[in-house]
Design an enzyme around this catalytic site. Structure first.
Site, PDB file in Angstrom:
ATOM      1  N   ARG A  68      24.095  12.541 -13.211  1.00  0.00           N
ATOM      2  CA  ARG A  68      22.828  12.812 -12.529  1.00  0.00           C
ATOM      3  C   ARG A  68      23.096  13.259 -11.098  1.00  0.00           C
ATOM      4  O   ARG A  68      24.226  13.161 -10.598  1.00  0.00           O
ATOM      5  CB  ARG A  68      21.949  11.554 -12.514  1.00  0.00           C
ATOM      6  CG  ARG A  68      22.595  10.398 -11.774  1.00  0.00           C
ATOM      7  CD  ARG A  68      21.630   9.291 -11.419  1.00  0.00           C
ATOM      8  NE  ARG A  68      22.345   8.147 -10.888  1.00  0.00           N
ATOM      9  CZ  ARG A  68      22.841   8.049  -9.664  1.00  0.00           C
ATOM     10  NH1 ARG A  68      22.734   9.054  -8.818  1.00  0.00           N
ATOM     11  NH2 ARG A  68      23.476   6.954  -9.273  1.00  0.00           N
ATOM     12  N   HIS A  75      21.762  -0.796 -11.040  1.00  0.00           N
ATOM     13  CA  HIS A  75      20.791  -1.154 -12.074  1.00  0.00           C
ATOM     14  C   HIS A  75      21.091  -2.564 -12.568  1.00  0.00           C
ATOM     15  O   HIS A  75      22.263  -2.968 -12.644  1.00  0.00           O
ATOM     16  CB  HIS A  75      20.872  -0.198 -13.266  1.00  0.00           C
ATOM     17  CG  HIS A  75      20.610   1.238 -12.942  1.00  0.00           C
ATOM     18  ND1 HIS A  75      19.438   1.669 -12.377  1.00  0.00           N
ATOM     19  CD2 HIS A  75      21.383   2.342 -13.110  1.00  0.00           C
ATOM     20  CE1 HIS A  75      19.493   2.985 -12.215  1.00  0.00           C
ATOM     21  NE2 HIS A  75      20.662   3.414 -12.646  1.00  0.00           N
ATOM     22  N   SER A 135      13.931   4.791  -7.018  1.00  0.00           N
ATOM     23  CA  SER A 135      14.886   5.894  -6.915  1.00  0.00           C
ATOM     24  C   SER A 135      14.650   6.906  -8.018  1.00  0.00           C
ATOM     25  O   SER A 135      14.119   6.576  -9.081  1.00  0.00           O
ATOM     26  CB  SER A 135      16.323   5.368  -7.010  1.00  0.00           C
ATOM     27  OG  SER A 135      16.611   4.471  -5.964  1.00  0.00           O
ATOM     28  N   GLY A 137      16.778  10.229 -10.023  1.00  0.00           N
ATOM     29  CA  GLY A 137      17.971  11.038 -10.224  1.00  0.00           C
ATOM     30  C   GLY A 137      17.836  11.785 -11.536  1.00  0.00           C
ATOM     31  O   GLY A 137      17.444  11.197 -12.544  1.00  0.00           O
ATOM     32  N   LEU A 149      13.873   7.702 -13.347  1.00  0.00           N
ATOM     33  CA  LEU A 149      13.559   6.873 -12.187  1.00  0.00           C
ATOM     34  C   LEU A 149      13.935   5.426 -12.441  1.00  0.00           C
ATOM     35  O   LEU A 149      14.059   4.978 -13.577  1.00  0.00           O
ATOM     36  CB  LEU A 149      12.062   6.971 -11.830  1.00  0.00           C
ATOM     37  CG  LEU A 149      11.032   6.405 -12.820  1.00  0.00           C
ATOM     38  CD1 LEU A 149      10.828   4.892 -12.662  1.00  0.00           C
ATOM     39  CD2 LEU A 149       9.684   7.119 -12.640  1.00  0.00           C
ATOM     40  N   CYS A 166      22.078   4.939  -2.451  1.00  0.00           N
ATOM     41  CA  CYS A 166      21.755   6.375  -2.481  1.00  0.00           C
ATOM     42  C   CYS A 166      22.431   7.137  -1.340  1.00  0.00           C
ATOM     43  O   CYS A 166      21.979   8.217  -0.944  1.00  0.00           O
ATOM     44  CB  CYS A 166      20.241   6.585  -2.464  1.00  0.00           C
ATOM     45  SG  CYS A 166      19.399   5.719  -3.805  1.00  0.00           S
TER      46      CYS A 166
END
Length: 205
Positions: A68, A75, A135, A137, A149, A166
């Site tokens: 990505r 996560h 976020s 990507g 997201l 990020c």
């Protein structure tokens, strides 16, 4: 245009990523778009242009170099992840438009819980009082998107201190529970996905 929803529960990141790639490479112009709702086991993911220096310390949390856009993020269970497998060519959408759709979906959902947030054009994602809560990507192949997201709901945020989230040094992160909102992560997915589908249906008109 129909959009299929898939509720995948808790999944390892790499197997889900592989499934997204397989779906995208095998789809054709007649394949329905899909939205996947998932939570991941703890993992750091590094985007295509990610810089190793943004990982500040070693830990037992695995790091996956993924395809990505963007830099490194985290996560874990308690974070909502929504993957958007969308034929953007068919919907006549640009990448920046899709990013805005995803950001606005998070802003809309947070507003339903009384939280005021904003997207920043020069630093993609969603913020509450300067702290990042969501976020975005994406990756585009064959005119279609995958990835999507992530929205922090009720999770252990401490591993974010192991990275420059990020790619931004000192960026603070937040989540719904720290803003006084307690909600099941799948329930949180409903307004987010609803906003995405509405925006995509509008773009198709």
């Amino acid at each position: 245009m129909d959009i299929k929803l898939r509720r995948l529960g808790r999944q390892a990141y790499q197997s889900c990523w592989q499934a997204m790639q397989d779906f995208t490479l095998s789809r054709d112009h007649s394949t329905a778009d899909e939205i996947w709702i998932v939570e991941h086991d703890p993992v750091f993911t590094q985007g295509l242009n990610g810089k190793p220096e943004h990982l500040l310390r070693a830990s037992d949390i695995p790091l996956v170099n993924t395809d990505r856009g963007g830099q490194v993020t985290y996560h874990a269970p308690g974070q909502l992840v929504v993957y958007t497998l969308i034929d953007i060519q068919r919907r006549q959408l640009g990448v920046r438009q899709l990013v805005s759709v995803l950001e606005q979906a998070m802003v809309d959902a947070l507003a339903q819980y009384g939280l005021q947030s904003e997207a920043k054009r020069n630093a993609p994602g969603v913020y509450i009082a300067g702290e990042k809560i969501g976020s975005v990507g994406l990756r585009i192949k064959k005119g279609s998107s995958y990835h999507g997201l992530s929205l922090n709901n009720c999770m252990d945020l401490s591993p974010f201190s192991y990275i420059n989230p990020c790619g931004y040094q000192g960026l603070k992160v937040t989540q719904l529970v720290d803003q006084g909102v307690r909600i099941n992560t799948f329930e949180l997915a409903l307004p987010v996905v609803h906003s995405i589908i509405q925006a995509l249906d509008s773009s198709a008109c």
